[in-house]
Design an enzyme around this catalytic site. Sequence first.
Site, PDB file in Angstrom:
ATOM      1  N   GLY A   1      92.684  12.975  72.222  1.00 22.78           N
ATOM      2  CA  GLY A   1      91.762  12.558  73.123  1.00 22.78           C
ATOM      3  C   GLY A   1      90.523  12.979  72.970  1.00 22.78           C
ATOM      4  O   GLY A   1      89.548  12.367  73.607  1.00 22.78           O
TER       5      GLY A   1
ATOM      6  N   GLU B   1      97.422  16.658  68.552  1.00 21.87           N
ATOM      7  CA  GLU B   1      97.528  15.089  68.146  1.00 21.87           C
ATOM      8  C   GLU B   1      96.386  14.275  68.052  1.00 21.87           C
ATOM      9  O   GLU B   1      96.087  13.279  68.811  1.00 21.87           O
ATOM     10  CB  GLU B   1      98.593  14.398  69.124  1.00 21.87           C
ATOM     11  CG  GLU B   1     100.039  15.078  69.383  1.00 21.87           C
ATOM     12  CD  GLU B   1     100.827  14.695  70.535  1.00 21.87           C
ATOM     13  OE1 GLU B   1     100.264  13.905  71.351  1.00 21.87           O
ATOM     14  OE2 GLU B   1     101.857  14.924  70.520  1.00 21.87           O
ATOM     15  N   PRO B   2      95.397  14.684  67.293  1.00 16.95           N
ATOM     16  CA  PRO B   2      94.214  14.080  67.278  1.00 16.95           C
ATOM     17  C   PRO B   2      94.437  12.880  66.498  1.00 16.95           C
ATOM     18  O   PRO B   2      95.018  12.536  65.647  1.00 16.95           O
ATOM     19  CB  PRO B   2      93.381  15.042  66.621  1.00 16.95           C
ATOM     20  CG  PRO B   2      94.224  15.799  65.609  1.00 16.95           C
ATOM     21  CD  PRO B   2      95.404  16.052  66.355  1.00 16.95           C
ATOM     22  N   GLY B   3      93.542  11.707  67.037  1.00 19.14           N
ATOM     23  CA  GLY B   3      93.560  10.359  66.450  1.00 19.14           C
ATOM     24  C   GLY B   3      92.258  10.010  65.957  1.00 19.14           C
ATOM     25  O   GLY B   3      91.839  10.082  64.822  1.00 19.14           O
ATOM     26  N   ARG B   4      91.602   9.664  67.087  1.00 17.70           N
ATOM     27  CA  ARG B   4      90.419   9.003  66.977  1.00 17.70           C
ATOM     28  C   ARG B   4      89.215   9.876  66.096  1.00 17.70           C
ATOM     29  O   ARG B   4      88.622   9.502  65.332  1.00 17.70           O
ATOM     30  CB  ARG B   4      89.909   8.743  68.176  1.00 17.70           C
ATOM     31  CG  ARG B   4      88.458   7.670  68.264  1.00 17.70           C
ATOM     32  CD  ARG B   4      88.099   7.366  69.511  1.00 17.70           C
ATOM     33  NE  ARG B   4      88.927   7.152  70.708  1.00 17.70           N
ATOM     34  CZ  ARG B   4      89.263   6.136  71.126  1.00 17.70           C
ATOM     35  NH1 ARG B   4      88.579   5.048  70.549  1.00 17.70           N
ATOM     36  NH2 ARG B   4      90.091   5.735  72.095  1.00 17.70           N
TER      37      ARG B   4
ATOM     38  N   ARG C   1      89.023  -3.944  70.232  1.00 20.92           N
ATOM     39  CA  ARG C   1      88.356  -3.154  71.201  1.00 20.92           C
ATOM     40  C   ARG C   1      87.295  -3.657  72.274  1.00 20.92           C
ATOM     41  O   ARG C   1      87.240  -3.309  73.406  1.00 20.92           O
ATOM     42  CB  ARG C   1      88.065  -1.769  70.646  1.00 20.92           C
ATOM     43  CG  ARG C   1      89.116  -1.152  69.753  1.00 20.92           C
ATOM     44  CD  ARG C   1      88.737   0.262  69.376  1.00 20.92           C
ATOM     45  NE  ARG C   1      88.836   1.297  70.331  1.00 20.92           N
ATOM     46  CZ  ARG C   1      87.748   1.588  70.973  1.00 20.92           C
ATOM     47  NH1 ARG C   1      86.546   1.252  70.599  1.00 20.92           N
ATOM     48  NH2 ARG C   1      87.676   2.346  72.019  1.00 20.92           N
TER      49      ARG C   1
ATOM     50  N   CYS D   1      88.387 -19.050  69.849  1.00 25.64           N
ATOM     51  CA  CYS D   1      88.187 -20.056  71.067  1.00 25.64           C
ATOM     52  C   CYS D   1      88.428 -19.341  72.253  1.00 25.64           C
ATOM     53  O   CYS D   1      89.173 -19.898  72.959  1.00 25.64           O
ATOM     54  CB  CYS D   1      88.898 -21.234  70.642  1.00 25.64           C
ATOM     55  SG  CYS D   1      88.357 -22.273  69.338  1.00 25.64           S
ATOM     56  N   GLU D   2      87.733 -18.352  72.334  1.00 30.07           N
ATOM     57  CA  GLU D   2      87.644 -17.857  73.879  1.00 30.07           C
ATOM     58  C   GLU D   2      86.281 -17.056  74.022  1.00 30.07           C
ATOM     59  O   GLU D   2      85.995 -16.191  73.009  1.00 30.07           O
ATOM     60  CB  GLU D   2      88.854 -17.180  74.560  1.00 30.07           C
ATOM     61  CG  GLU D   2      89.369 -16.131  73.789  1.00 30.07           C
ATOM     62  CD  GLU D   2      90.774 -15.436  74.372  1.00 30.07           C
ATOM     63  OE1 GLU D   2      90.381 -14.544  75.401  1.00 30.07           O
ATOM     64  OE2 GLU D   2      91.615 -15.525  74.004  1.00 30.07           O
TER      65      GLU D   2
ATOM     66  N   TYR E   1      92.015   2.703  65.754  1.00 28.74           N
ATOM     67  CA  TYR E   1      92.432   1.677  66.585  1.00 28.74           C
ATOM     68  C   TYR E   1      91.779   0.202  66.349  1.00 28.74           C
ATOM     69  O   TYR E   1      91.072  -0.440  67.143  1.00 28.74           O
ATOM     70  CB  TYR E   1      92.052   1.879  68.113  1.00 28.74           C
ATOM     71  CG  TYR E   1      92.657   3.296  68.675  1.00 28.74           C
ATOM     72  CD1 TYR E   1      94.228   3.443  68.697  1.00 28.74           C
ATOM     73  CD2 TYR E   1      91.816   4.399  68.874  1.00 28.74           C
ATOM     74  CE1 TYR E   1      94.775   4.623  68.870  1.00 28.74           C
ATOM     75  CE2 TYR E   1      92.594   5.661  69.111  1.00 28.74           C
ATOM     76  CZ  TYR E   1      93.837   5.754  69.167  1.00 28.74           C
ATOM     77  OH  TYR E   1      94.679   7.064  69.582  1.00 28.74           O
TER      78      TYR E   1
HETATM   79  N1  LLP Z   1      98.840  11.649  71.498  1.00 29.45           N
HETATM   80  C1  LLP Z   1      99.200  10.670  72.565  1.00 29.45           C
HETATM   81  C2  LLP Z   1     100.634  11.031  73.207  1.00 29.45           C
HETATM   82  C3  LLP Z   1      98.754   9.536  72.842  1.00 29.45           C
HETATM   83  O1  LLP Z   1      98.976   8.719  73.648  1.00 29.45           O
HETATM   84  C4  LLP Z   1      97.574   9.297  72.083  1.00 29.45           C
HETATM   85  C5  LLP Z   1      96.642   8.079  72.174  1.00 29.45           C
HETATM   86  C6  LLP Z   1      96.820  10.316  71.140  1.00 29.45           C
HETATM   87  C7  LLP Z   1      97.775  11.342  70.955  1.00 29.45           C
HETATM   88  C8  LLP Z   1      95.666  10.188  70.358  1.00 29.45           C
HETATM   89  O2  LLP Z   1      94.633  10.196  70.933  1.00 29.45           O
HETATM   90  P1  LLP Z   1      93.087  10.098  70.331  1.00 29.45           P
HETATM   91  O3  LLP Z   1      92.902  11.540  69.984  1.00 29.45           O
HETATM   92  O4  LLP Z   1      93.195   9.119  69.351  1.00 29.45           O
HETATM   93  O5  LLP Z   1      92.252  10.093  71.482  1.00 29.45           O
HETATM   94  N2  LLP Z   1      93.683   1.786  71.826  1.00 29.45           N
HETATM   95  C9  LLP Z   1      92.773   2.502  72.522  1.00 29.45           C
HETATM   96  C10 LLP Z   1      93.397   4.110  72.379  1.00 29.45           C
HETATM   97  C11 LLP Z   1      94.626   4.364  73.109  1.00 29.45           C
HETATM   98  C12 LLP Z   1      94.916   5.812  72.753  1.00 29.45           C
HETATM   99  C13 LLP Z   1      96.510   5.846  73.241  1.00 29.45           C
HETATM  100  N3  LLP Z   1      96.971   7.174  73.034  1.00 29.45           N
HETATM  101  C14 LLP Z   1      91.411   2.536  71.916  1.00 29.45           C
HETATM  102  O6  LLP Z   1      91.276   1.564  71.017  1.00 29.45           O
HETATM  103  O7  LLP Z   1      90.348   3.315  72.552  1.00 29.45           O
END
Ligand code: LLP
Length: 419
Positions: free
Chosen positions: A240, A275-278, A314, A343-344, A372
């Site tokens: 998050g 669980e870091p992603g972004r 996004r 086309c939108e 993402y």
């Molecule tokens: N863990 C769980 C259970 C999640 O649902 C998510 C993201 C993460 C970890 C990773 O979160 P992060 O560290 O990346 O914030 N498509 C959207 C973001 C959707 C995120 C969904 N869950 C965007 O482009 O902003």
Amino acid sequence: MDHFTLKDGVMHAEDVPLPAIAAAVGTPVYVYSRATLERHARVFREALADVPDKLIAFAVKANPNLAVLKVLGQQGMGADVVSVGEMRRALAAGIAPDMIVFSGVGKTAAEMVAALEAGIGQFNIESEEEGVELAELAAARGLTAQCTLRINPDVDAGTHDKISTGKADNKFGVPISEAGQIFGKLAGLPGVNLRGVAVHIGSQLADLAPLEAAFAKLGALVQALRGAGHTITHVDLGGGLGVPYRVGEVLPAPAAYGAMVARVTRDWGVKLIFEPGRVIAGNAGVLLTRVVRVKRGIRDPFVIVDAAMNDLARPALYGAYHHFEAVEPRGARMTANIVGPICETGDTFAMGRECDLLEAGDLAVFRTAGAYGATMASSYNSRGFVAEVLVDGDRFAVVADRIEAGAIMDAERVPEWLA
Ligand code: LLP
């Protein structure tokens, strides 16, 4: 900090000039920097140095490219997956099964069986119903699933509604008010070892306070569960953490996050899962695009680029801001509407944006597209799927081929009775 910088007036990814990638691979194309991915993985790990027992599992949904997972796996990261497709990617990238966590609100029986058979490290159970089903599937195979129960803490993460997951009316987790009772029921089932709790309240969080509030609620729950006689050894704190999309934007640093986590969880005596992603992948990638033409507008000109909402969804989905700049800036500036060819009207990256002066044929990038980005691409308007490149110092490789629209058409059939 990332490795996309101007050198002699030309934007480079590490030591590779972006025009060289455009010439070799075409546009639009996602370009990732290995050094940036590694740096972000290291910074996140170091931020949690005061957390003794932990697993950092990259949220594969943010960037599931195999080469990216390989880089992150080599940095010691596990994987947080939400489908069997993501699990297979993590395994293919060499991430050990016991470092894989399976989240997701709609795991099918087939997916749970595949994950059980792969021997993954943890299931984050999203509901009582799912827990009962998982227990049955595991017990029938003589297996024990290692599990946490995902809690919905009813905390407003203060982010975009579509990426907020921890409010009471969101679909995720079990209500914290019912957590004790549901935990008690599931913990007694054969086939599961319910050893902890999990939380994830949303994405692109600009403030640590909602996270701290959620973690504090979780800490109290851990106490209560222990008080009820349960053994709690694992807590999953989700992901998050937000990243800066705008120049000069300041977000909580991983170090501040790590200090907050260490303080709040000091007495928990558990293994923590992250669980870091972004925060790992976001600023490690750009979407490289070419200006098709510049069209006169009533007020501002339309800079029409060859990337579109199908390649980077996004802005259309969340009204998200992606910084846009020329690969070879001339010094002059313009105010423009930056749009794709679809086309939108939703295929608009920015309206009235001040940016580098651009002309037809120029290259430009959308920044902070490493998370993402490609993973949310579609083939809308029969545009095919965008290619991906990984840069490492002065070399680069195509890590995902462009899938041409023709290849997608080739998978379609006209039944005989229509011929
Ligand atoms: N863990 C769980 C259970 C999640 O649902 C998510 C993201 C993460 C970890 C990773 O979160 P992060 O560290 O990346 O914030 N498509 C959207 C973001 C959707 C995120 C969904 N869950 C965007 O482009 O902003």
